[in-house]
Scaffold this active site. Structure first.
Site, short mmCIF file in Angstrom:
data_model
loop_
_atom_site.label_atom_id
_atom_site.label_comp_id
_atom_site.label_asym_id
_atom_site.label_seq_id
_atom_site.Cartn_x
_atom_site.Cartn_y
_atom_site.Cartn_z
N ARG A 68 1.20 53.83 27.74
CA ARG A 68 1.65 55.05 28.70
C ARG A 68 0.91 55.02 29.82
NH1 ARG A 68 0.24 59.59 26.31
NH2 ARG A 68 0.11 58.92 24.24
N SER A 72 -2.04 59.53 19.70
CA SER A 72 -1.48 58.23 19.76
C SER A 72 -2.43 57.29 18.87
CB SER A 72 -0.85 57.60 20.63
OG SER A 72 0.09 58.75 21.42
N CYS A 104 -3.96 57.22 15.93
CA CYS A 104 -5.01 57.75 15.17
C CYS A 104 -4.60 58.29 13.86
CB CYS A 104 -5.52 59.14 15.82
SG CYS A 104 -6.30 58.54 17.56
N GLY A 105 -3.48 57.59 13.37
CA GLY A 105 -3.45 57.71 12.00
C GLY A 105 -2.07 58.48 11.52
N ASP A 156 6.35 61.80 14.57
CA ASP A 156 5.88 61.76 16.22
C ASP A 156 5.97 63.17 16.76
OD1 ASP A 156 4.29 60.78 18.29
OD2 ASP A 156 6.20 60.30 19.37
N ASN A 160 -1.34 47.35 21.21
CA ASN A 160 -0.34 48.41 21.16
C ASN A 160 0.95 48.08 21.07
OD1 ASN A 160 0.40 51.15 21.54
ND2 ASN A 160 0.72 50.90 23.58
O1 SAT Z 1 3.62 55.57 23.70
S1 SAT Z 1 4.21 56.71 22.89
O2 SAT Z 1 3.55 57.90 23.34
O3 SAT Z 1 5.47 56.93 23.27
C1 SAT Z 1 3.83 56.62 21.45
C2 SAT Z 1 2.69 57.16 20.87
O4 SAT Z 1 1.60 56.49 21.30
O5 SAT Z 1 2.75 58.04 20.43
MN MN Z 2 3.12 60.00 19.92
#
Ligand code: SAT
Ligand code: MN
Length: 620
Positions: free
Chosen positions: A82, A267, A269-270, A286, A382
């Site tokens: 991101r 993001s 972190c488990g 999520d 990632n």
């Molecule tokens: O990159 S994203 O925010 O879509 C996925 C995540 O890390 O939660």
């Molecule tokens: Mn996320």
């Protein structure tokens, strides 16, 4: 320009069947701006969905792998996470948000992004997609229109979201939907080329996000983090919650009950591995919408139906269910892993990996260095996988219930190496809101920029906030007042270290979650500490034996659950500074902060030490 000029009769008919002028106007506007060569309207029909999947292969954004249903997509070398710096809220004159949020004056930002988007789809095909954020025909759900020139993005969305073309018909022409316009921009080897012109601009006024010159799903997929930002604004205006949370069912052995938890973690972190713990069921990993029903019960839905998960460290031992799902035939998109002989490989997969192959840097062999002179790992940290939850053996049977599932507890967790204890129960709802609001976590590879920096991340949602922090915290505080069946709040930390080594195993979280579940039913006593209620050694010992078949040593418990008072005081000192820079932070927050600090100081004085072992405190 009118749509008749670019859409053939079949596509026009598909669009016309929606009888939605607002959607047509948006499409017309962005067709005129982005200038695609072709526009294709995708309905919920299987043949349309198959068309998108095939297009991603035909245009080279994805390639087939050896196993049935598996494909690989590479994002560009500088498009692997991101992009917080170029993600901005378009701020209309007179509107204020927190200083911590990235904003640009609306007119200025709009002008900039629209000029970048001018002609961005020349030579390309625009896909017009309709989705539903949340279960179909549900009061929770929000419809979304997605325009994109990336078949990979549209394919990912098919796996991650419920289709919404038929739902759009039920809108009866209303403009009550979000919309997202995405262009990968000019491509080089199938990846976005002009990442310096990458922009992700959030326009709250029009319920839309415009995003260009990127493919990484966290930047491109409208329905994921882009919709999260719009939904946070909507939820705060309408008095419900949009959270960066998993939703899972917890199933204690030998008991005929399921207890639903939601949990917010930054993001990487488990969060996913908690929701995927063996023996439990997953609804989502999520993003959750949470409302209170007519009986005062908090209920949650997963707005997604798939997982865009971090693949690093997924191995048979630590994440057995995901590992199995990723190594058996089914529709799966791998991204930014290593490909060798049609097979995917990633970091921490628990087996020998090849010395060469294709990865996010192109042809790769061990020792290859990037421009900066640093060695390029075999797969990006990632790197991701995209799968459908319904295909997993641990999918919860209520995942599509339009009424959502009842929520008994919220969990807040961060990546913190030296302060927070593994699990603690907050004293009450406002204390829980305080605990969520002061969450800190070390940055990870999920965002561009430096890793391992401790950052304040309230409710693990800072990156996505579109309202002032005070507004957001107030709406959490109010939420607790609407609820008649109280929600317990827990804080976890899976990342405590001593001399650089983790104090806990990856699956220890299973014990914490079953302890939390038992607390809902008063099945475990707890020790009252300055931070809240913590587990008794005897209970954890039993749980470790029962669920992990392991001995849990008293010395490990003492190490993990000792209260490091000075570290906590430093943390609250940092927090205080951050919140002082904010306006209108509610008094309740300040009261909890003061009380929290006082309880820690009192304990330090009473016990005459700054690291206090758990058993110094009394049991309830
Ligand atoms: O990159 S994203 O925010 O879509 C996925 C995540 O890390 O939660
Ligand atoms: Mn996320």
């Amino acid at each position: 320009m009118s749509l008749e000029k670019i859409l053939d009769s079949e596509n026009l008919e598909k669009l016309g069947a929606l009888e939605n002028k607002a959607a047509e106007d948006i499409i017309e506007h962005f067709v005129a701006l982005c200038k695609p060569d072709k526009v294709t309207v995708i309905t919920d029909a299987q043949e349309d969905i198959d068309y998108v999947r095939q297009l991603a292969l035909d245009n080279g954004e994805e390639k087939k792998l050896e196993m049935e249903g598996h494909t690989i997509h590479f994002d560009g070398y500088n498009d692997q996470a991101r992009d917080k710096g170029n993600t901005k809220i378009l701020l209309p004159k007179g509107v204020e948000v927190s200083k911590a949020l990235n904003t640009v004056p609306r007119e200025e930002g709009l002008k900039e992004v629209l000029s970048i988007m001018d002609g961005c789809m020349k030579g390309k095909e625009m896909l017009v997609r309709f989705f539903c954020l949340g279960p179909l025909d549900s009061e929770f759900s929000i419809l979304a229109l997605q325009l994109t020139d990336s078949a990979y993005v549209a394919h990912s969305e098919d796996m991650l979201y419920r289709t919404g073309y038929e739902q759009f018909k039920k809108l009866n022409g209303s403009n009550e939907f979000f919309h997202f316009v995405h262009s990968a921009g000019e491509l080089e080897n199938g990846a976005s080329k002009n990442v310096d012109k990458r922009r992700i601009y959030v326009d709250l006024q029009e319920n839309r996000v415009l995003t260009v010159n990127n493919q990484y799903a966290g930047n491109s997929v409208g329905l994921k983090k882009l919709a999260l930002r719009l939904a946070i604004k909507k939820a705060n205006d309408e008095d419900w919650l949009t959270e960066h949370m998993f939703v899972m069912g917890v199933h204690p052995n030998g008991k005929d009950r399921v207890t639903y938890f939601t949990g917010a973690f930054p993001s990487a972190c488990g969060k996913t591995s908690t929701a995927m713990l063996p023996g439990q069921t997953i609804i989502g990993d999520d993003i959750a919408y949470i409302r209170v029903d007519g009986e005062g019960q908090a209920r949650a839905v997963n707005i997604e139906q798939g997982i865009f998960g971090i693949i690093r460290d997924v191995n048979p031992e630590d994440d057995p269910i995901i590992y199995k799902a990723l190594t058996t035939p089914r529709e799966t998109i791998f991204s930014n892993v290593l490909i060798n002989n049609g097979k995917p490989y990633w970091l921490g997969m628990g087996m020998e990996t090849p010395e060469d192959g294709m990865n996010f840097s192109g042809e790769w062999q061990e020792g290859k260095k990037g421009k900066e002179g640093k060695e390029i790992p075999l797969a990006h940290k990632n790197a991701r996988y995209t799968i459908r939850i319904s295909e997993l053996e641990n999918a919860d049977k209520n995942a599509d219930d339009p009424k959502g599932v009842p929520v008994s507890a919220f969990i807040y967790g961060g990546r913190d190496s030296n302060t927070n204890i593994p699990v603690v129960e907050s004293l009450n709802w406002p204390h829980g809101v305080f605990v969520g609001a002061v969450l800190e976590s070390e940055t990870t590879a999920a965002t561009l920029g430096k890793e391992g920096e401790l950052k304040h991340n309230p409710m693990a949602n800072l990156d996505f906030l579109t309202v002032p922090l005070s507004t957001y915290i107030n709406s959490h505080l109010r939420f607790g007042e609407y609820v008649d069946k109280p929600i317990k709040v827990f804080a976890t930390n899976y990342f405590l270290k001593e001399q650089g080594k983790y104090l806990n195993g990856m699956l220890d979280k299973k014990v914490w979650i079953l302890w939390m579940e038992g607390r809902i039913y008063n099945e475990f006593k707890a020790i009252e500490t300055p931070l809240g209620m913590i587990p008794l050694y005897e209970d954890l010992k039993k749980l470790f034996r029962q669920y992990l078949g392991k001995d849990y040593a008293k010395k490990d418990y003492d190490k993990q659950f000792s209260i490091r008072v000075d570290n906590y005081l430093e943390k609250f000192n940092r927090t205080e500074k951050i919140f002082k820079a904010e306006e209108k932070i509610p008094d309740v927050f300040w009261e909890h902060l003061q009380q929290q600090i006082q309880r820690l100081l009192d304990a330090k004085k009473k016990f005459g030490r700054s690291t206090i072992p758990p058993e110094q405190f009394t049991t309830d």
